[in-house]
Write an enzyme that holds these catalytic residues in place. Sequence first.
Site, PDB file in Angstrom:
ATOM      1  N   ASP A  95       0.736  -1.148  -0.009  1.00 36.23           N
ATOM      2  CA  ASP A  95      -0.103   0.047   0.074  1.00 36.23           C
ATOM      3  C   ASP A  95       0.904   1.258  -0.107  1.00 36.23           C
ATOM      4  OD1 ASP A  95       0.884  -0.166   2.699  1.00 36.23           O
ATOM      5  OD2 ASP A  95      -0.797  -1.049   3.327  1.00 36.23           O
ATOM      6  N   ASN A 155      -7.985  -3.119  14.518  1.00 34.57           N
ATOM      7  CA  ASN A 155      -9.190  -3.591  14.158  1.00 34.57           C
ATOM      8  C   ASN A 155      -8.995  -4.752  13.168  1.00 34.57           C
ATOM      9  OD1 ASN A 155      -8.197  -2.333  11.677  1.00 34.57           O
ATOM     10  ND2 ASN A 155      -9.576  -0.898  11.626  1.00 34.57           N
ATOM     11  N   HIS A 163      -7.237  -5.116  10.381  1.00 35.90           N
ATOM     12  CA  HIS A 163      -6.925  -4.959   8.973  1.00 35.90           C
ATOM     13  C   HIS A 163      -5.839  -5.357   8.653  1.00 35.90           C
ATOM     14  CE1 HIS A 163      -4.780  -0.779  10.159  1.00 35.90           C
ATOM     15  NE2 HIS A 163      -3.973  -1.442   9.274  1.00 35.90           N
ATOM     16  N   GLU A 174      -9.796  -1.952   5.578  1.00 31.97           N
ATOM     17  CA  GLU A 174     -10.370  -1.785   6.743  1.00 31.97           C
ATOM     18  C   GLU A 174     -11.517  -2.784   7.032  1.00 31.97           C
ATOM     19  OE1 GLU A 174      -8.790  -0.030   8.567  1.00 31.97           O
ATOM     20  OE2 GLU A 174      -8.342   1.884   8.361  1.00 31.97           O
TER      21      GLU A 174
END
Length: 247
Positions: free
Chosen positions: A67, A136, A138, A143
Amino acid sequence: MRVIVTNSYDEMSKEAAKIVAGQIYLKPDSVLGLATGSTPLQMYKKLIAVHEMVGLDFSQVTSFNLDEYIGMSPDNPQSYHYFMKHNFFDFINIKPENIFIPDGMAKDIDAEGRRYDALIEEKGGIDLQILGIGRNAHIGFNEPDIKFEATTHKVKLDDETIEANSRFFENESEVPRYAISMGIKTIMLAKKVVLLASGSNKAEAVYNAVYGSISPSAPASILQLHRDVTVIVDKEAGALLQKHAQQ
């Protein structure tokens, strides 16, 4: 899914470096999927050491990063281009033309995503994908509630992710709100996956990835369906796994 719980971040990094080095020794022209952030940093340092001490050869290796922030130029010290260059690529003999990172400055991010996936396919697919995991759950910048079938795409970062990444910036307001990331589908097409996690703040996410219900609400949970995944954690990140095993 193979799970390795180590005693420390250093041991976790050593185990991960051994897997990456072994992949390159067995297949010198390996295609590696690489991650940024604090979790894989020590792994990169150990791979540099192996390169310097015994000549681990990266000259035929191709790399694809997961990313990049949207709107951030490659020479920005907070960019993932900059991170990889100054923490890894400058210290090994990988060829610049074999390094691929999503272009966060692309005018058409959707087209950039399609281009990136086509490049991965052109190179024969990713042999070994390194992943970190967010609090979380991810992976990449996928997400919670992003569709599992997503390929490389634009993502809006959750508040929790922005808060976590703010430690790398002077203040939270400087953290970009959008990124371009390999999607879950792109990640799942990798032949092998190694997921790394360190610290007690990742324990719940790791537990959900390994034992939780497979759901977009915990993106890493999809890895339960992958044919070849190794999860390497330190004892803090693996605390809930150990409790589960004792039940």
